[in-house]
Write a protein that holds these residues in place. Structure first.
Motif, PDB file in Angstrom:
ATOM      1  N   ALA A 135       0.918  -1.075  -0.089  1.00  0.00           N
ATOM      2  CA  ALA A 135      -0.047   0.112  -0.126  1.00  0.00           C
ATOM      3  C   ALA A 135       0.904   1.262  -0.160  1.00  0.00           C
ATOM      4  CB  ALA A 135      -0.827  -0.117   1.089  1.00  0.00           C
ATOM      5  N   GLN A 136       1.928   1.284   0.938  1.00  0.00           N
ATOM      6  CA  GLN A 136       2.914   2.467   0.611  1.00  0.00           C
ATOM      7  C   GLN A 136       3.497   2.575  -0.587  1.00  0.00           C
ATOM      8  OE1 GLN A 136       5.687   2.104   4.276  1.00  0.00           O
ATOM      9  NE2 GLN A 136       6.777   3.999   3.208  1.00  0.00           N
ATOM     10  N   THR A 137       4.051   1.472  -1.084  1.00  0.00           N
ATOM     11  CA  THR A 137       4.507   1.670  -2.316  1.00  0.00           C
ATOM     12  C   THR A 137       3.522   2.046  -3.388  1.00  0.00           C
ATOM     13  OG1 THR A 137       6.060  -0.347  -1.804  1.00  0.00           O
ATOM     14  CG2 THR A 137       5.644   0.520  -4.190  1.00  0.00           C
ATOM     15  N   ASN A 138       2.265   1.703  -3.367  1.00  0.00           N
ATOM     16  CA  ASN A 138       1.204   2.359  -4.346  1.00  0.00           C
ATOM     17  C   ASN A 138       1.120   3.814  -4.029  1.00  0.00           C
ATOM     18  OD1 ASN A 138      -0.714   0.541  -6.029  1.00  0.00           O
ATOM     19  ND2 ASN A 138      -0.031  -0.908  -4.548  1.00  0.00           N
ATOM     20  N   VAL A 139       1.013   4.150  -2.687  1.00  0.00           N
ATOM     21  CA  VAL A 139       0.776   5.641  -2.600  1.00  0.00           C
ATOM     22  C   VAL A 139       1.935   6.267  -2.866  1.00  0.00           C
ATOM     23  CG1 VAL A 139       0.513   7.393  -0.885  1.00  0.00           C
ATOM     24  CG2 VAL A 139      -0.726   5.214  -0.821  1.00  0.00           C
ATOM     25  N   GLU A 140       3.137   5.888  -2.801  1.00  0.00           N
ATOM     26  CA  GLU A 140       4.663   6.821  -3.430  1.00  0.00           C
ATOM     27  C   GLU A 140       4.467   6.697  -4.455  1.00  0.00           C
ATOM     28  OE1 GLU A 140       7.530   4.764  -0.986  1.00  0.00           O
ATOM     29  OE2 GLU A 140       7.096   5.660   0.925  1.00  0.00           O
ATOM     30  N   SER A 141       4.198   5.580  -5.575  1.00  0.00           N
ATOM     31  CA  SER A 141       4.428   5.752  -6.919  1.00  0.00           C
ATOM     32  C   SER A 141       3.397   6.485  -7.485  1.00  0.00           C
ATOM     33  CB  SER A 141       3.987   4.156  -7.212  1.00  0.00           C
ATOM     34  OG  SER A 141       2.917   3.850  -7.329  1.00  0.00           O
TER      35      SER A 141
ATOM     36  N   PRO B 229      -1.565  11.821   0.877  1.00  0.00           N
ATOM     37  CA  PRO B 229      -2.714  10.967   1.234  1.00  0.00           C
ATOM     38  C   PRO B 229      -2.583  10.376   2.762  1.00  0.00           C
ATOM     39  CG  PRO B 229      -2.151  10.255  -0.826  1.00  0.00           C
ATOM     40  CD  PRO B 229      -1.054  11.084  -0.426  1.00  0.00           C
ATOM     41  N   VAL B 230      -3.670  10.423   3.492  1.00  0.00           N
ATOM     42  CA  VAL B 230      -3.864   9.702   4.909  1.00  0.00           C
ATOM     43  C   VAL B 230      -4.597   8.555   4.695  1.00  0.00           C
ATOM     44  CG1 VAL B 230      -3.157  11.924   5.847  1.00  0.00           C
ATOM     45  CG2 VAL B 230      -5.553  11.159   5.334  1.00  0.00           C
ATOM     46  N   ASP B 231      -4.460   7.797   5.831  1.00  0.00           N
ATOM     47  CA  ASP B 231      -5.402   6.527   5.879  1.00  0.00           C
ATOM     48  C   ASP B 231      -5.448   5.643   4.985  1.00  0.00           C
ATOM     49  OD1 ASP B 231      -6.160   8.003   8.447  1.00  0.00           O
ATOM     50  OD2 ASP B 231      -7.613   8.844   7.647  1.00  0.00           O
ATOM     51  N   TYR B 232      -4.261   5.212   4.092  1.00  0.00           N
ATOM     52  CA  TYR B 232      -4.325   4.605   2.992  1.00  0.00           C
ATOM     53  C   TYR B 232      -4.042   3.076   3.454  1.00  0.00           C
ATOM     54  CZ  TYR B 232       0.599   5.294   3.526  1.00  0.00           C
ATOM     55  OH  TYR B 232       2.162   5.504   3.920  1.00  0.00           O
ATOM     56  N   TYR B 233      -4.561   2.124   2.682  1.00  0.00           N
ATOM     57  CA  TYR B 233      -4.526   0.653   3.034  1.00  0.00           C
ATOM     58  C   TYR B 233      -4.987  -0.163   1.709  1.00  0.00           C
ATOM     59  CZ  TYR B 233      -9.632   0.416   4.273  1.00  0.00           C
ATOM     60  OH  TYR B 233     -11.029   0.742   4.093  1.00  0.00           O
ATOM     61  N   LEU B 234      -4.482  -1.218   1.742  1.00  0.00           N
ATOM     62  CA  LEU B 234      -5.059  -2.187   0.605  1.00  0.00           C
ATOM     63  C   LEU B 234      -5.598  -3.290   0.978  1.00  0.00           C
ATOM     64  CD1 LEU B 234      -1.967  -2.798  -1.990  1.00  0.00           C
ATOM     65  CD2 LEU B 234      -4.178  -2.169  -2.547  1.00  0.00           C
ATOM     66  N   GLU B 235      -6.675  -3.762   0.441  1.00  0.00           N
ATOM     67  CA  GLU B 235      -7.637  -5.043   0.900  1.00  0.00           C
ATOM     68  C   GLU B 235      -7.718  -5.829  -0.578  1.00  0.00           C
ATOM     69  OE1 GLU B 235     -11.533  -4.739   2.114  1.00  0.00           O
ATOM     70  OE2 GLU B 235     -12.043  -3.151   0.533  1.00  0.00           O
ATOM     71  N   GLN B 236      -7.785  -6.958  -0.154  1.00  0.00           N
ATOM     72  CA  GLN B 236      -8.174  -8.173  -1.203  1.00  0.00           C
ATOM     73  C   GLN B 236      -9.337  -8.201  -1.176  1.00  0.00           C
ATOM     74  OE1 GLN B 236      -6.499 -12.035  -0.679  1.00  0.00           O
ATOM     75  NE2 GLN B 236      -5.777 -12.254  -2.635  1.00  0.00           N
ATOM     76  N   LYS B 237     -10.146  -8.122  -2.393  1.00  0.00           N
ATOM     77  CA  LYS B 237     -11.533  -8.381  -2.547  1.00  0.00           C
ATOM     78  C   LYS B 237     -11.725  -9.024  -3.756  1.00  0.00           C
ATOM     79  CE  LYS B 237     -16.127  -5.858  -2.290  1.00  0.00           C
ATOM     80  NZ  LYS B 237     -16.686  -4.394  -1.785  1.00  0.00           N
ATOM     81  N   ASP B 238     -12.598 -10.273  -3.588  1.00  0.00           N
ATOM     82  CA  ASP B 238     -12.784 -11.119  -4.592  1.00  0.00           C
ATOM     83  C   ASP B 238     -11.674 -11.343  -5.764  1.00  0.00           C
ATOM     84  OD1 ASP B 238     -15.456 -11.375  -3.896  1.00  0.00           O
ATOM     85  OD2 ASP B 238     -15.838  -9.402  -4.867  1.00  0.00           O
ATOM     86  N   GLY B 239     -10.543 -11.477  -5.032  1.00  0.00           N
ATOM     87  CA  GLY B 239      -9.013 -11.935  -5.795  1.00  0.00           C
ATOM     88  C   GLY B 239      -8.331 -10.710  -6.294  1.00  0.00           C
ATOM     89  N   ALA B 240      -9.027  -9.465  -6.191  1.00  0.00           N
ATOM     90  CA  ALA B 240      -8.436  -8.245  -6.637  1.00  0.00           C
ATOM     91  C   ALA B 240      -8.090  -7.319  -5.445  1.00  0.00           C
ATOM     92  CB  ALA B 240      -9.393  -7.422  -7.715  1.00  0.00           C
TER      93      ALA B 240
END
Length: 204
Positions: free
Chosen positions: A73-79, A101-112
């Protein structure tokens, strides 16, 4: 960076776009009616999600927790920072600036993978009309909005209303163009603006 690394796996003959995102967003208001930020939820396509998860360990095979995805998630936001997070806001023709950005995170949902993050405005403001656009100028990433309820107002004055203009599919046109046309400084460097998702919020 993640998007650039993914780009390196694509052959030069491939057409734009390379990453597909289905987006939903919330516009967040303070109790006094001022607009404070934009909260995004971006669902990435299966191919990009699979690529991004390579090398990430999980306790349960094929299933990733928010904690296990924290580094990604951090890599995504930085890129995304150098691309302005593909989010552009104007009031009365004047650009509104965002903080990181603040409050960033990744979740896996239905494989994506779904990236959640909030972009606070540098200075909260009140306005009768906000114009918000979500798109990638280079059209490397193709953004579409969720079919149902893609833009929500959180805490907005009761009189505020949202209008959405969805773009037509730009992929067929992009397929006719070579990668060099999308390079920095190329004549089609802002090709993606033709396919921007346009959101207008009116607060009479």
């Amino acid at each position: 960076m993640l998007f650039l690394a993914f780009a390196g796996t694509i052959t030069a003959a491939s057409a734009h776009p390379h990453v597909y995102v289905v987006a939903s967003s919330e516009l967040v208001y303070a109790p006094d009616g001022s607009l404070t930020g934009v909260r995004h939820a971006w669902k990435f396509d299966d191919m990009f999600s699979t690529y991004a998860l390579q090398g990430i360990e999980s306790k349960t095979k094929g299933v990733y927790t928010r904690e296990e995805l924290a580094g990604l998630a951090q890599t995504n936001v930085e890129s995304l920072k150098e691309f302005g997070f593909f989010t552009f806001a104007k009031t009365d023709g004047k650009k509104q600036r965002f903080l990181d950005p603040v409050d960033y995170y990744l979740e896996q949902k239905d494989g994506a993978l779904v990236l959640h993050f909030t972009m606070p405005f540098k200075t909260p403001f009140k306005t009768r009309q906000l114009a918000l656009e979500i798109y990638d100028p280079s059209f490397f990433v193709d953004f579409s909005l969720e079919k149902t309820d893609p833009i929500r107002l959180v805490g907005a004055p009761a009189s505020c209303a949202v209008a959405i203009e969805r773009p037509r599919d730009g992929a067929p046109a992009a397929q006719k163009l070579g990668e060099e046309n999308f390079a920095d400084g190329g004549e089609n460097a802002n090709f993606g603006a033709m396919f921007a998702n346009k959101i207008t919020v009116n607060c009479p």
